[in-house]
Motif scaffolding. Structure first.
Motif, PDB file in Angstrom:
ATOM      1  N   ARG A  97       0.881  -1.109  -0.010  1.00  0.00           N
ATOM      2  CA  ARG A  97       0.227   0.060   0.035  1.00  0.00           C
ATOM      3  C   ARG A  97       0.737   1.335  -0.012  1.00  0.00           C
ATOM      4  O   ARG A  97       0.457   2.097  -0.785  1.00  0.00           O
ATOM      5  CB  ARG A  97      -0.881  -0.045   1.179  1.00  0.00           C
ATOM      6  N   LEU A  98       1.906   1.116   0.780  1.00  0.00           N
ATOM      7  CA  LEU A  98       2.801   2.302   0.766  1.00  0.00           C
ATOM      8  C   LEU A  98       3.523   2.600  -0.506  1.00  0.00           C
ATOM      9  O   LEU A  98       3.686   3.798  -0.887  1.00  0.00           O
ATOM     10  CB  LEU A  98       3.948   2.122   1.672  1.00  0.00           C
ATOM     11  N   MET A  99       3.781   1.365  -1.323  1.00  0.00           N
ATOM     12  CA  MET A  99       4.532   1.775  -2.720  1.00  0.00           C
ATOM     13  C   MET A  99       3.317   1.920  -3.732  1.00  0.00           C
ATOM     14  O   MET A  99       3.934   2.296  -4.724  1.00  0.00           O
ATOM     15  CB  MET A  99       5.133   0.332  -2.779  1.00  0.00           C
ATOM     16  N   ASP A 137     -10.276  -4.731   3.105  1.00  0.00           N
ATOM     17  CA  ASP A 137      -9.977  -5.563   1.767  1.00  0.00           C
ATOM     18  C   ASP A 137      -8.756  -6.077   1.370  1.00  0.00           C
ATOM     19  O   ASP A 137      -8.272  -5.816   0.448  1.00  0.00           O
ATOM     20  CB  ASP A 137     -10.581  -4.657   0.680  1.00  0.00           C
ATOM     21  N   LYS A 155       4.954  -5.549 -11.092  1.00  0.00           N
ATOM     22  CA  LYS A 155       6.236  -5.292 -11.569  1.00  0.00           C
ATOM     23  C   LYS A 155       6.668  -4.375 -10.242  1.00  0.00           C
ATOM     24  O   LYS A 155       6.117  -3.226  -9.811  1.00  0.00           O
ATOM     25  CB  LYS A 155       6.279  -4.043 -12.841  1.00  0.00           C
ATOM     26  N   PRO A 209       8.387   4.149  -0.191  1.00  0.00           N
ATOM     27  CA  PRO A 209       8.372   5.553  -0.019  1.00  0.00           C
ATOM     28  C   PRO A 209       8.037   5.877   1.259  1.00  0.00           C
ATOM     29  O   PRO A 209       7.280   5.194   1.846  1.00  0.00           O
ATOM     30  CB  PRO A 209       7.312   6.010  -1.083  1.00  0.00           C
ATOM     31  N   LYS A 210       8.240   7.139   1.596  1.00  0.00           N
ATOM     32  CA  LYS A 210       8.090   7.629   3.258  1.00  0.00           C
ATOM     33  C   LYS A 210       6.548   7.478   3.398  1.00  0.00           C
ATOM     34  O   LYS A 210       5.837   8.120   2.339  1.00  0.00           O
ATOM     35  CB  LYS A 210       8.336   8.926   3.396  1.00  0.00           C
ATOM     36  N   GLU A 256       3.393   6.280   6.570  1.00  0.00           N
ATOM     37  CA  GLU A 256       2.923   5.318   7.697  1.00  0.00           C
ATOM     38  C   GLU A 256       1.513   4.792   7.371  1.00  0.00           C
ATOM     39  O   GLU A 256       0.719   5.331   6.619  1.00  0.00           O
ATOM     40  CB  GLU A 256       2.834   5.902   8.826  1.00  0.00           C
ATOM     41  N   THR A 257       1.581   3.552   7.561  1.00  0.00           N
ATOM     42  CA  THR A 257      -0.039   2.946   7.524  1.00  0.00           C
ATOM     43  C   THR A 257      -0.194   1.720   8.743  1.00  0.00           C
ATOM     44  O   THR A 257       1.027   1.120   9.186  1.00  0.00           O
ATOM     45  CB  THR A 257      -0.119   2.345   6.266  1.00  0.00           C
ATOM     46  N   TYR A 258      -1.250   1.616   8.966  1.00  0.00           N
ATOM     47  CA  TYR A 258      -1.524   0.565   9.892  1.00  0.00           C
ATOM     48  C   TYR A 258      -2.363  -0.410   9.322  1.00  0.00           C
ATOM     49  O   TYR A 258      -3.501   0.061   8.687  1.00  0.00           O
ATOM     50  CB  TYR A 258      -2.340   1.228  11.350  1.00  0.00           C
ATOM     51  N   ARG A 312      -4.116  -4.318   9.239  1.00  0.00           N
ATOM     52  CA  ARG A 312      -4.505  -5.367  10.119  1.00  0.00           C
ATOM     53  C   ARG A 312      -5.135  -6.525   9.394  1.00  0.00           C
ATOM     54  O   ARG A 312      -5.480  -6.296   8.239  1.00  0.00           O
ATOM     55  CB  ARG A 312      -5.598  -5.170  11.095  1.00  0.00           C
ATOM     56  N   TYR A 360       1.909  -1.737  12.508  1.00  0.00           N
ATOM     57  CA  TYR A 360       2.021  -0.017  12.005  1.00  0.00           C
ATOM     58  C   TYR A 360       3.301   0.122  11.684  1.00  0.00           C
ATOM     59  O   TYR A 360       4.640  -0.123  12.265  1.00  0.00           O
ATOM     60  CB  TYR A 360       1.901   0.369  13.642  1.00  0.00           C
ATOM     61  N   VAL A 412       6.160   2.320   9.791  1.00  0.00           N
ATOM     62  CA  VAL A 412       6.560   3.463   9.323  1.00  0.00           C
ATOM     63  C   VAL A 412       7.937   3.359   8.331  1.00  0.00           C
ATOM     64  O   VAL A 412       8.937   2.787   8.758  1.00  0.00           O
ATOM     65  CB  VAL A 412       7.090   4.119  10.657  1.00  0.00           C
ATOM     66  N   PRO A 456      12.202  -1.058   6.956  1.00  0.00           N
ATOM     67  CA  PRO A 456      11.271  -0.203   7.556  1.00  0.00           C
ATOM     68  C   PRO A 456      12.015   0.952   8.763  1.00  0.00           C
ATOM     69  O   PRO A 456      13.198   0.259   9.357  1.00  0.00           O
ATOM     70  CB  PRO A 456      10.345  -0.966   8.414  1.00  0.00           C
TER      71      PRO A 456
END
Lengths: 204, 336, 395
Positions: free
Chosen positions: C101-103, C264, C316, C324-325, C327-329, C331, C342, C344, C351
């Protein structure tokens, strides 16, 4: 599809996701100084002096399930791992995640604590389950909790010195011997010793 | 030859030797049966390699292993008590054989005591003293709790056991085990038919006295590690182990004698068939085998009770049932 | 002659003396056959009643949160397999999803479905282990063998895909690893699953369902099992929530909270399943909820193997993964409850900080509450039903 990291960052800075009605309601209730909601993670910033009150207000709003309490050590000079991309303000960031099981929402409360003498109110009276999480933060970061019923070490031996999850805490065993996974290809071994009895060993 | 077999002492020694051999052999057979039967109940194979075929030598190998182990006595233990407790348990199991008749007359029983069943019930409690000694002397909290549970269990279940036996004694009008078998032949039916309730009570109480699942709280390995056995190793542990299987054998033998017609051939009571006395041991062994199988079956099917549930079961259910059984039996005896 | 007052005094004293019992401190663990590993409990008991219990943790503490900070993302996946070793595969999912998700990576559908199938099979194997170990603690040995027999089949299938029974280490950021032995061609195509995987899985699931029927027959109406578990260790929903208890333990208390039908992270919205919920919140309900969940999971797997589309396994991604910079949580519903990471990131290869919220840690934190006033023989009927793994507690 791969994304170019800088682009994502810019995009998120430019068009911050609008807050959902639920998050706005909670933000108002806990008196958040700022709020963000990105990638399904709603984070509300509160004042550290109002930590207990904010958690209490959140609980009153229906966030009755306790998820976790932990901290992040923001430091520019780190003994382990990567340094932050940009210079950050030296601080501990406290996190407390709470969930509303009826509305299916999770909120993360966040506050900043100074590096020196970090102290915060314990929320154990509100969520008894917080005790273990706060004890963990206490021994791992050295954050003091006011009003906690016991701050004995949860994991570490009583005589342990230092706070392992601080960025200034080096992983000593790796200082002595670098982790072998650091390099993909190991150095070729030295030339094998000549066969036959060694003449250097006086015992031979 | 005649005179030799009539010499009291020679016969006694022969009988005692037979008993002394019988106990370990019966223990081995039942132990092996338990391994194999439990394995097949649990979708396993059980011992397979020892001895070449079907793992028949598994328990012999186990026994040899136990003798090779170091005999550890805890530093804090009460040494003499700790040492003799397992022997006491085994002695109690062996002594029970003294009164069990394997055939009619005096030939196939060590001593045909007039108070046979009384003797058996008394001796069976001695084993629990051994258990209590083991628990006390081990200097271990788990052992102590295990020993005390065993004592509590003995007190609770000795009573229903005696009460259930009284019904049989009323019908047979004798306390000699030989006499009870003869009475069953005379009645033309094993006492399990008129005394079905007593049989069930006796069997449950016997399971409890042997501390077998569902009554194995004194051992309860998940709660008390292994209770009074915790500190035992080597051959002392083996004695407890053998004692357990020997106890299964003797309690099954007593139950078979009291309720299933003992050495009498099955059906002999009904059809009046008389078969030469030497087949007695075979018939008794068969009946014992059936009862032992039920014990094994129970053990591998059920969880264990809780200590207070066990006491409740004994005092609130088995004792009243046993008393009611005596009253009904006595009334019937007077009426018919 | 004593006067009445003195007599009364004496009788009072003797009563006081009789009632005075000293508390015994009972140390349970860390080497005790029943505590699922190295949990140590120091219990104060008054007779058989536990008045106070203090769990002592840390015997399994491996410091994964710290080690994660000096590892790259792919390396962390190998670590977190070992948090809860009974459900290694399921542990990987939330971490990998967080990084994706962060990427901003979209994972191919085929990989998502395979992730779903393997997660549910992990849940089945973890719950089957519980189905064996819980009755074992109450003294019944046979359910263990029945449960392990079918768990073995599930693990065999899992192994045929991932190459590992307990620590598959099968997820990659952006998708899943091509199956063991797959050639260069297969990396891109769909032959990632071993031949006969679907029929083998189907058969294993039928075996699992048959096994749950067998286990239910063996225990559900067994008087002794019911007497040992009904009404024991009752956990009211409010208390469960305030301690952060999740998973089957929470659902047994009547709270239908299951992340599988609300977030999801995997395509659970495309399969039909029910969420079994208990009514009493006692040990029996916790056992029953898990039994019912095994059936639901087996049904999910049966549906999912019909739905696996063809397509690529991997999105890919750059050769060297840099997140990339941000934060996400994230579950996920793992067998023991809610597991969250969590994450960061500061733009590096590893990380900056990972807070690992494990289910067993929160589930176990409620132990002092639930064990107060419980008698010693019920200790196991309560503790066993909570189904925790010490690696998941200590991390």
């Amino acid at each position: 599809m791969s994304t170019n990291p800088p682009e994502t960052e810019e995009a998120s800075e430019d068009a911050a996701t609008p807050l959902s009605a639920y998050v706005e309601r909670i933000a108002a209730a806990v008196g958040a100084t700022s709020a963000s909601q990105e990638l399904d993670t709603a984070k509300l910033r509160v004042e550290s002096s109002d930590w207990y009150g904010a958690v209490e207000a959140a609980r009153a709003e229906g966030l009755t399930m306790f998820e976790f309490i932990s901290a992040i050590d923001w430091a520019n000079d780190v003994a382990v791992g990567d340094e932050p991309e940009d210079e950050v303000e030296e601080r501990y960031e406290m996190l407390c995640a709470l969930t509303d099981v009826d509305q299916r929402q999770t909120i993360i409360l966040s506050t900043d604590l100074p590096k020196e003498g970090a102290t915060i109110a314990s929320v154990e009276p509100l969520f008894p389950g917080a005790q273990w999480h706060e004890r963990e933060s206490h021994e791992m970061f050295g954050i003091a909790f006011d009003g906690i019923s016991s701050d004995a070490n949860l994991y570490l031996p009583d005589e342990f010195e230092g706070y392992p999850l601080r960025k200034s805490f080096a992983l000593l065993s790796r200082e002595v011997k670098p982790w072998p996974g650091d390099v993909d290809v190991e150095d070729m071994p030295e030339k094998p010793a000549p066969t036959g009895p060694s003449t250097e060993n006086p015992g031979a | 030859m005649e005179s030799l077999l009539e010499n009291f002492w020679i016969v006694l020694v022969l009988k005692l030797l037979t008993v002394a051999l019988l106990v370990p052999v019966a223990g081995l057979i039942i132990g092996y049966a338990e391994l194999k039967i439990s394995a097949h109940m649990q979708a396993r194979v059980g011992p397979y390699f020892a001895g070449g075929r079907y793992g028949w030598a598994q328990l012999i190998a186990d026994g040899v292993k136990f003798f090779q182990k170091e005999d550890i006595i805890p530093a804090e233990a009460d040494r003499p008590v700790f040492k003799y407790a397992p022997i006491l348990v085994l002695i109690s199991a062996v002594s029970l054989f003294v009164v069990i008749p394997f055939g009619p007359g005096d030939a196939l029983v060590v001593r045909n005591l007039d108070l046979g069943i009384f003797f058996a019930l008394a001796i069976s409690s001695v084993g629990t003293i051994g258990v209590l000694m083991a628990g006390w002397s081990s200097a271990n909290k788990y052992s102590l709790i295990g020993g005390l549970r065993a004592a509590g269990q003995l007190i609770a279940y000795e009573l229903p056991m005696v009460l259930s036996v009284i019904g049989v004694v009323i019908l047979a009008e004798t306390m000699s085990l030989n006499g009870i078998v003869e009475a069953q032949i005379e009645w033309g039916m094993p006492f399990v038919i008129p005394q079905a309730v007593a049989f069930v009570v006796f069997f449950i109480a016997a399971l409890a006295e042997m501390s077998r699942i569902p009554f194995d709280m004194p051992i309860a390995e998940s709660e008390l590690t292994t209770g009074y056995l915790t500190e035992y190793t080597g051959f002392r542990f083996l004695f407890f182990f053998l004692g357990e299987f020997a106890n299964m054998f003797t309690f099954a033998a007593i139950a078979a004698t009291l309720f299933l017609g003992g050495y009498a051939p099955a059906g002999a009571e009904v059809f009046g068939i008389t078969i030469p006395g030497l087949t007695g041991p075979i018939w008794l062994s068969l009946k014992i085998g059936v009862l032992v199988f039920v014990m094994i079956w129970t053990r591998w099917t059920w969880p264990r009770l809780r200590e207070d549930q066990l006491q409740t079961f004994a005092w609130k259910w088995l004792v009243p049932i046993g008393l009611a059984n005596i009253v009904v039996t006595a009334v019937m005896k007077v009426l018919f | 002659m004593l006067d009445a007052q003195a007599m009364a005094q004496i009788s009072e004293t003797s009563v006081a003396v009789e009632l005075e019992t000293s508390d015994m401190t009972l140390n349970i663990g860390p080497q005790h056959p029943s505590t699922h590993g190295v949990l140590r409990l120091v219990a104060k008991v008054d007779g058989e009643v536990i008045t106070d219990v203090r769990p002592i943790l840390g015997y399994m503490h491996r410091g994964y949160e710290k080690i994660s900070e000096v590892r790259t993302y792919p390396q962390v996946i190998a670590l977190i397999n070992r948090i809860d070793w009974t459900s290694g595969y399921a542990n990987e999912i939330p971490f990998v999803v967080a990084a994706e998700r962060l990427m901003g990576i979209e994972v191919p559908e085929r990989a998502q479905w395979i992730r779903l199938i393997l997660t549910e099979m992990t849940r089945i194997s973890a719950h089957l282990l519980f189905m064996g170990s819980f009755p074992l603690e109450l003294g019944a040995t046979t359910p263990l063998m029945f449960a392990l027999r079918d768990r073995e089949r599930v693990l065999d299938v899992l192994e045929s895909v991932t190459g590992g029974r307990f620590h598959p280490n099968f997820n990659r950021i952006g998708g899943i690893k091509p199956a063991a032995g797959a050639g260069k061609e297969q990396k891109k195509l769909t032959q990632d699953l071993p031949a006969g995987f679907f029929t083998e899985t189907e058969a294993a699931m039928d075996g699992v369902i048959a096994s749950t029927d067998q286990l239910e027959k063996l225990l559900r109406k067994n008087e002794i099992f019911v007497a040992r578990t009904k009404g024991i260790g009752v956990l009211p929903p409010e208390v469960a929530l305030s301690y952060g208890v999740t998973g089957p333990n929470l659902r047994a208390s009547g709270v239908p909270y299951d992340l599988r039908n609300e977030t999801d992270y995997l395509p659970y919205d495309q399969v039909d399943f029910e969420i079994p919920v208990g009514t009493e919140g006692d040990s029996f309900d916790r056992w029953w909820v898990r039994l019912a969940e095994i059936r639901q999971s087996a049904n999910i797997v049966k549906q999912a193997i019909q739905k696996v589309p063809s397509g690529p396994l991997q999105a890919k991604v750059p050769k060297i993964i840099k997140v990339p910079k941000g934060e996400t949580y994230v579950r996920a519903e793992v067998p023991k409850g809610v597991m969250g990471y969590y994450l960061v990131s500061e733009g590096g290869q590893g990380p900056y900080r990972v807070k690992i919220r494990t289910a067993s840690f929160s589930n176990l934190s409620m132990l002092p509450w639930i064990l107060e006033g419980v008698i010693v023989p019920d200790l196991l009927a309560v503790m066993g039903s909570l189904d925790f793994v010490l690696g998941d507690v200590d991390r």
